[in-house]
Enzyme design. Structure first.
Site, mmCIF file in Angstrom:
data_model
loop_
_atom_site.group_PDB
_atom_site.id
_atom_site.type_symbol
_atom_site.label_atom_id
_atom_site.label_comp_id
_atom_site.label_asym_id
_atom_site.label_seq_id
_atom_site.Cartn_x
_atom_site.Cartn_y
_atom_site.Cartn_z
ATOM 1 N N CYS A 1 -0.610 4.646 10.010
ATOM 2 C CA CYS A 1 0.596 3.838 10.070
ATOM 3 C C CYS A 1 0.305 2.488 10.701
ATOM 4 O O CYS A 1 -0.408 2.398 11.686
ATOM 5 C CB CYS A 1 1.656 4.518 10.933
ATOM 6 S SG CYS A 1 2.313 5.973 10.176
ATOM 7 N N CYS B 1 7.024 -5.892 15.343
ATOM 8 C CA CYS B 1 6.820 -5.006 16.490
ATOM 9 C C CYS B 1 5.411 -5.271 17.022
ATOM 10 O O CYS B 1 4.474 -5.434 16.240
ATOM 11 C CB CYS B 1 6.983 -3.541 16.075
ATOM 12 S SG CYS B 1 8.642 -3.184 15.478
ATOM 13 N N CYS C 1 2.300 -3.173 15.881
ATOM 14 C CA CYS C 1 2.202 -2.839 14.450
ATOM 15 C C CYS C 1 1.432 -3.892 13.675
ATOM 16 O O CYS C 1 1.742 -5.080 13.734
ATOM 17 C CB CYS C 1 3.608 -2.684 13.862
ATOM 18 S SG CYS C 1 3.587 -2.382 12.080
ATOM 19 N N CYS D 1 3.486 8.350 1.698
ATOM 20 C CA CYS D 1 4.034 7.329 2.589
ATOM 21 C C CYS D 1 4.228 6.069 1.749
ATOM 22 O O CYS D 1 3.270 5.472 1.269
ATOM 23 C CB CYS D 1 3.036 7.115 3.726
ATOM 24 S SG CYS D 1 3.576 5.949 4.945
ATOM 25 N N GLU E 1 0.801 -1.211 0.000
ATOM 26 C CA GLU E 1 0.000 0.000 0.000
ATOM 27 C C GLU E 1 0.832 1.258 0.000
ATOM 28 O O GLU E 1 1.985 1.277 0.423
ATOM 29 C CB GLU E 1 -0.902 0.020 1.240
ATOM 30 C CG GLU E 1 -1.905 -1.096 1.214
ATOM 31 C CD GLU E 1 -3.105 -0.818 2.094
ATOM 32 O OE1 GLU E 1 -4.036 -1.633 2.063
ATOM 33 O OE2 GLU E 1 -3.132 0.194 2.807
ATOM 34 N N CYS F 1 6.395 -7.346 6.905
ATOM 35 C CA CYS F 1 7.616 -6.975 7.622
ATOM 36 C C CYS F 1 8.026 -8.142 8.496
ATOM 37 O O CYS F 1 7.176 -8.775 9.119
ATOM 38 C CB CYS F 1 7.375 -5.728 8.483
ATOM 39 S SG CYS F 1 8.875 -5.102 9.270
HETATM 40 N N1 SAH Z 1 9.515 -0.223 9.592
HETATM 41 C C1 SAH Z 1 9.825 1.156 9.705
HETATM 42 C C2 SAH Z 1 8.943 2.049 8.872
HETATM 43 C C3 SAH Z 1 7.471 1.721 8.794
HETATM 44 S S1 SAH Z 1 6.473 1.909 10.216
HETATM 45 C C4 SAH Z 1 9.773 1.593 11.150
HETATM 46 O O1 SAH Z 1 9.304 0.824 11.980
HETATM 47 O O2 SAH Z 1 10.245 2.678 11.432
HETATM 48 C C5 SAH Z 1 6.131 3.641 10.309
HETATM 49 C C6 SAH Z 1 5.826 4.122 11.738
HETATM 50 O O3 SAH Z 1 4.489 3.742 12.149
HETATM 51 C C7 SAH Z 1 6.749 3.542 12.761
HETATM 52 O O4 SAH Z 1 7.211 4.511 13.659
HETATM 53 C C8 SAH Z 1 5.855 2.558 13.447
HETATM 54 O O5 SAH Z 1 6.344 2.250 14.693
HETATM 55 C C9 SAH Z 1 4.532 3.268 13.457
HETATM 56 N N2 SAH Z 1 3.398 2.389 13.762
HETATM 57 C C10 SAH Z 1 3.274 1.091 13.453
HETATM 58 N N3 SAH Z 1 2.102 0.605 13.904
HETATM 59 C C11 SAH Z 1 1.452 1.613 14.504
HETATM 60 C C12 SAH Z 1 0.181 1.751 15.158
HETATM 61 N N4 SAH Z 1 -0.647 0.712 15.262
HETATM 62 N N5 SAH Z 1 -0.147 2.955 15.659
HETATM 63 C C13 SAH Z 1 0.679 3.995 15.525
HETATM 64 N N6 SAH Z 1 1.887 3.946 14.928
HETATM 65 C C14 SAH Z 1 2.286 2.765 14.415
HETATM 66 FE FE1 SF4 Z 2 8.036 -3.592 10.710
HETATM 67 FE FE2 SF4 Z 2 5.911 -2.426 11.756
HETATM 68 FE FE3 SF4 Z 2 8.068 -2.770 13.253
HETATM 69 FE FE4 SF4 Z 2 8.125 -0.962 11.264
HETATM 70 S S1 SF4 Z 2 6.842 -0.891 13.106
HETATM 71 S S2 SF4 Z 2 9.710 -2.502 11.761
HETATM 72 S S3 SF4 Z 2 6.793 -1.998 9.753
HETATM 73 S S4 SF4 Z 2 6.797 -4.419 12.378
#
Ligand code: SAH
Ligand code: SF4
Length: 417
Positions: free
Chosen positions: A387, A140, A143, A129, A116, A136
Site C-alpha cells: 500500500c 498523507c 503515503c 486492490c 496500478e 492523490c
Molecule cells: N486513499 C484511501 C485508499 C488508498 S490508501 C485511504 O487513504 O484510505 C490504502 C491504505 O494504505 C490506507 O490505509 C493508507 O493509509 C495505507 N498506506 C499508505 N501508505 C502507506 C505506507 N507507506 N505504509 C503502509 N500503509 C500505507
Molecule cells: Fe491519498 Fe495516500 Fe492519503 Fe490514501 S493514504 S488519502 S492514497 S495520500
C-alpha cells in the site's frame, strides 16, 4: 450539498471519449447507456435495448472482448458492432509476480497516465486492490501515492477495467466460451492456484489502490455497480471494501448509494497527530469522522468497519494511543475491527516503522479491549506492491517540496478554501 471538490480540484474526463477511429469503448458503461449508443449508431430503439442486454452479459459476465464471439447475436451484425464499438482493457505496461504470489500491474490510460492494481492471494480468498485515481490530492505524510505530481480521476471504465483485466490474467471468466478470447499475458493459466469455495481466485475487491475513492465518488459508484451487477461481474457487496481517509460529507452517500464495506484510514487517535499525518483531518476532525462511522448504514457486528492504522515509530504507536483507540471505539459504540499496518518506508519519507515488539504490544492492548486488531503481514515487498508504494517509477516530489506542500495544504484546509 456539501461537496469536497473544492479541496480536490480534479478534472474528470468525459466518461465516454470515442477513440481516434471514432469507435466507442463499451467498458464502464451500464446497460442503458450501451443501448443509447447502439441507438445513436443506428439500431432501432427496441433492438438497441435487446442487444445492449445481450452485449452487457457477454462483456461483464463472460469477459468477451470480440463481438464475433457473441453467439446469440446475428452473425451478419458482428462486423457492424466491431466497426462502431470496442470492448477494451487498460493497457498493461508492466506485470510483476512476487515470490509470495502477489501480483502487481502497472497500467496506462489512453492519455498516457499510469496507475496500478495489485492482486493478493490468500488461502481462503484472493483480493484485488483497485485504484480510483492517478495519484492523490491528499498528501498523507506517510503515503507514497501522495508524493505523485499528477492527479486525475479514473473513469468508471478504467476502474471496472482493472477488475476485468485481473479476471483475464487469472483466467477466471466462466468456462466453456472463453478460451482464446481476451488479452493474455505471459503468466496466464500456467499455475493452478488455490481455488476457493466458489471456484474463483479473485473473490474480494478493496478500493485501496492509488487515490481517495470518495473524491471520485460518481465514477467509483458507477464502476462498483457494474462489479456488483448480478448479470455482470456479480461480486457481492459484502466482498467489496471501500477505504477512505475520512471524507466525512461523502460517507453517508457511500453507504446509501454503494453499500459496500467501509474501511477508514484512522492512523491516529488525537487530532494533533492526525492533523500532521492525514492533512484532511484539519478539515474533518476525528470526532466528526467517528460520528460518520457510527452513522454508516449497514455497519453492524457481522459487517464491521475496519480501521486502518499504520504503525509509525514514536508517532502514533504508544500504549496510551492503543488505550485511546479502544476508548474512542467504545465511546462511539462502533462495530469495528482494527488493521495494524506496518509502515512501508519509501525513499525520502520522514517516518520509520514501529518495532515489531511495539506493534505486538499495541495489538494486545486493543485486543484486550475486546477489539480484533491483527497485524497485517506485508505482501509483495519484493515487487513494491505494498500500500502506498504503487507506481514506483513515476514522477515524484522531493522531500522539501513535500514539506512545503503539506504546509500549503494545511493552510488551505484551515481556511476552508
Ligand atoms: N486513499 C484511501 C485508499 C488508498 S490508501 C485511504 O487513504 O484510505 C490504502 C491504505 O494504505 C490506507 O490505509 C493508507 O493509509 C495505507 N498506506 C499508505 N501508505 C502507506 C505506507 N507507506 N505504509 C503502509 N500503509 C500505507
Ligand atoms: Fe491519498 Fe495516500 Fe492519503 Fe490514501 S493514504 S488519502 S492514497 S495520500
Amino acid at each position: 450539498m456539501h461537496h469536497p471538490s473544492h479541496i480536490s480540484p480534479v478534472v474528470t474526463p468525459r466518461p465516454v471519449t470515442p477513440r481516434a477511429d471514432g469507435r466507442i469503448d463499451l467498458i464502464g458503461l451500464p446497460r442503458a447507456e450501451i443501448a443509447t449508443h447502439f441507438a445513436a449508431a443506428g439500431l432501432e430503439p427496441k433492438q438497441a435495448k435487446l442487444r445492449a442486454k445481450q452485449v452487457f452479459h457477454w462483456v461483464y459476465h463472460r469477459g468477451v472482448t470480440d463481438f464475433h464471439a457473441m453467439t446469440d447475436i446475428a452473425k451478419a451484425q458482428h462486423d457492424w458492432f466491431a466497426q462502431h464499438f470496442i470492448i477494451g482493457r487498460p493497457e498493461v505496461v508492466e506485470a510483476h509476480v512476487s515470490t509470495d504470489g502477489t501480483r502487481k500491474w502497472l497500467l496506462r490510460s489512453d492519455d498516457a497516465q499510469e496507475y496500478e492494481m495489485v492482486f493478493i492471494p490468500d488461502a481462503d480468498r484472493g483480493t484485488l486492490c483497485v485504484s480510483s485515481q492517478v495519484g492523490c490530492t491528499l498528501n498523507c505524510r506517510f503515503c507514497y501515492t501522495g508524493t505523485m505530481r499528477l492527479v486525475r480521476n479514473l473513469t468508471p471504465g478504467e476502474i471496472v477495467g482493472q477488475v476485468m483485466l485481473a479476471r483475464d490474467a487469472l483466467g477466471e471468466w466462466p468456462k466453456g466460451s472463453m478460451a482464446g478470447f481476451g488479452p493474455a499475458t505471459d503468466e496466464d493459466d500456467d499455475e493452478g492456484g488455490d481455488y476457493t469455495a466458489d471456484g474463483r481466485l479473485l473473490t474480494n475487491i478493496v478500493m485501496m489502490g492509488m487515490g481517495e475513492p470518495l473524491f471520485n465518488f460518481d465514477n467509483v459508484r458507477d464502476a462498483l455497480k457494474l462489479v456488483m451487477d448480478g448479470d455482470g461481474l456479480a461480486l457481492s457487496k459484502r466482498r467489496i471494501t471501500l477505504s477512505t481517509s475520512g471524507v466525512v460529507p461523502m460517507m453517508a452517500r457511500a453507504g446509501a448509494e454503494i453499500g459496500v464495506n467501509l474501511a477508514v484510514s484512522l492512523h491516529a487517535v488525537r487530532n494533533e497527530v492526525r492533523d500532521e499525518i492525514v492533512p484532511l483531518n484539519r478539515k474533518y476532525k476525528l470526532e466528526e469522522l467517528l460520528q460518520a462511522c457510527a452513522d454508516y448504514p449497514g455497519a453492524n457486528n457481522a459487517r464491521r468497519i475496519t480501521f486502518e492504522y499504520v504503525m509509525l515509530k514514536d508517532k502514533n504507536d504508544s500504549d496510551d494511543d492503543a488505550r485511546e483507540l479502544v476508548r474512542l471505539i467504545r465511546k462511539y459504540d462502533l462495530p469495528a475491527k482494527v488493521n495494524l499496518i506496518p509502515f512501508n518506508p519509501w525513499p525520502g519519507t520522514a517516518y520509520e516503522c514501529s518495532e515489531p515488539a511495539r506493534i505486538r504490544a499495541f495489538s494486545e492492548i486493543v485486543f484486550n479491549g475486546g477489539i480484533s486488531a491483527p497485524v497485517r503481514t506485508p505482501r509483495g515487498r519484493d515487487i513494491m506492491a505494498a500500500c502506498g508504494q504503487l507506481k514506483s517509477t513515476s514522477e515524484k516530489r522531493t522531500r522539501a517540496e513535500l514539506d512545503r506542500l503539506a504546509e500549503e495544504k494545511s493552510a488551505s484546509l484551515m481556511l476552508g478554501a
